[in-house]
Write a protein that holds these residues in place. Structure first.
Motif, PDB file in Angstrom:
ATOM      1  N   HIS A   1      70.993  -1.107 -27.644  1.00  0.00           N
ATOM      2  CA  HIS A   1      71.439  -0.523 -26.370  1.00  0.00           C
ATOM      3  C   HIS A   1      71.670   0.977 -26.526  1.00  0.00           C
ATOM      4  O   HIS A   1      71.290   1.770 -25.666  1.00  0.00           O
ATOM      5  CB  HIS A   1      72.705  -1.218 -25.863  1.00  0.00           C
ATOM      6  N   SER A   2      72.297   1.357 -27.620  1.00  0.00           N
ATOM      7  CA  SER A   2      72.544   2.777 -27.886  1.00  0.00           C
ATOM      8  C   SER A   2      71.224   3.539 -28.023  1.00  0.00           C
ATOM      9  O   SER A   2      71.084   4.648 -27.499  1.00  0.00           O
ATOM     10  CB  SER A   2      73.383   2.933 -29.152  1.00  0.00           C
TER      11      SER A   2
ATOM     12  N   SER B   1      69.659   4.019 -24.570  1.00  0.00           N
ATOM     13  CA  SER B   1      70.370   4.893 -23.638  1.00  0.00           C
ATOM     14  C   SER B   1      70.455   6.337 -24.150  1.00  0.00           C
ATOM     15  O   SER B   1      70.978   7.204 -23.449  1.00  0.00           O
ATOM     16  CB  SER B   1      71.770   4.342 -23.358  1.00  0.00           C
ATOM     17  N   SER B   2      69.947   6.587 -25.329  1.00  0.00           N
ATOM     18  CA  SER B   2      70.005   7.927 -25.913  1.00  0.00           C
ATOM     19  C   SER B   2      68.814   8.775 -25.484  1.00  0.00           C
ATOM     20  O   SER B   2      67.759   8.244 -25.150  1.00  0.00           O
ATOM     21  CB  SER B   2      70.004   7.831 -27.445  1.00  0.00           C
TER      22      SER B   2
ATOM     23  N   PRO C   1      74.149  -3.966 -29.894  1.00  0.00           N
ATOM     24  CA  PRO C   1      74.818  -2.689 -29.627  1.00  0.00           C
ATOM     25  C   PRO C   1      73.991  -1.474 -30.087  1.00  0.00           C
ATOM     26  O   PRO C   1      73.935  -0.456 -29.400  1.00  0.00           O
ATOM     27  CB  PRO C   1      76.127  -2.787 -30.421  1.00  0.00           C
ATOM     28  N   LEU C   2      73.344  -1.597 -31.240  1.00  0.00           N
ATOM     29  CA  LEU C   2      72.507  -0.506 -31.724  1.00  0.00           C
ATOM     30  C   LEU C   2      71.299  -0.320 -30.816  1.00  0.00           C
ATOM     31  O   LEU C   2      70.948   0.800 -30.448  1.00  0.00           O
ATOM     32  CB  LEU C   2      72.048  -0.782 -33.163  1.00  0.00           C
TER      33      LEU C   2
ATOM     34  N   ARG D   1      75.552  12.055 -35.388  1.00  0.00           N
ATOM     35  CA  ARG D   1      74.247  12.017 -34.724  1.00  0.00           C
ATOM     36  C   ARG D   1      73.189  11.447 -35.652  1.00  0.00           C
ATOM     37  O   ARG D   1      73.035  11.897 -36.768  1.00  0.00           O
ATOM     38  CB  ARG D   1      73.850  13.427 -34.302  1.00  0.00           C
TER      39      ARG D   1
END
Length: 168
Positions: free
Chosen positions: A41-42, A45-46, A38-39, A20
């Motif tokens: 997007h993460s 979406s978190s 990718p980071l 985490r």
């Protein structure tokens, strides 16, 4: 190398802290550099933990970090002039969003500032009339899942509690 440096830091953090991570909410672009897709997007979406502090606290934090810990705290030096010019350039770069009148006000306040109290004037204007407006607009457009919100003390307590729960 920007993306490689981010990847190396994330690998290092992952080895030390588990899976985490807590990251500051940023736009895809940080200056002229892009957060790897990718980071980003993460991040988007978190769940979000929203740190909410008063304008006074945020003004003081900004003053401490960008004025009192820099050469601007020692007016009259070449270094202080360089820091001031850097702020002027940054303000000019966001002038389209600030608008002409606010840009001129902030630049005038910056250039006439002689004391920490004077610097609070332009810092407060930028926080209240620029950053708060754009951050609020961005947050409302995204409508993220807000997991927790509070001041620094409450957010720290929440995150410590969350960490202890996830380690069980």
């Amino acid at each position: 190398t920007f993306e490689n440096q981010i990847a190396a830091q994330l690998v290092h953090l992952g080895e030390e802290n588990g899976e985490r991570w807590i990251v500051e909410d940023e736009s895809r672009m940080i200056g002229s550099r892009a957060i790897p897709a990718p980071l980003f997007h993460s991040m988007r979406s978190s769940p979000v933990v929203l740190l909410e502090e008063s304008l006074e606290v945020r003004t003081e934090n900004t003053l401490q970090e960008y004025i009192l810990k820099t050469a601007l705290n020692r007016p009259g030096s070449q270094e202080a002039d360089d820091v001031r010019r850097g702020f002027e350039t940054g303000i000019q770069q966001i002038s389209r969003r600030l608008g002409g009148q606010l840009t001129q006000e902030v630049l005038q306040d910056l250039n006439s500032a002689k004391s920490p109290e004077d610097h609070r004037v332009w810092i407060r204007k930028l926080l209240e009339r620029y950053y708060d407006v754009y951050y609020s607009r961005s947050l409302s457009k995204r409508n993220p899942k807000i997991e927790f919100r509070g001041n620094r003390k409450d957010v720290c307590a929440y995150l410590i509690d969350l960490q202890s729960i996830t380690k069980r």
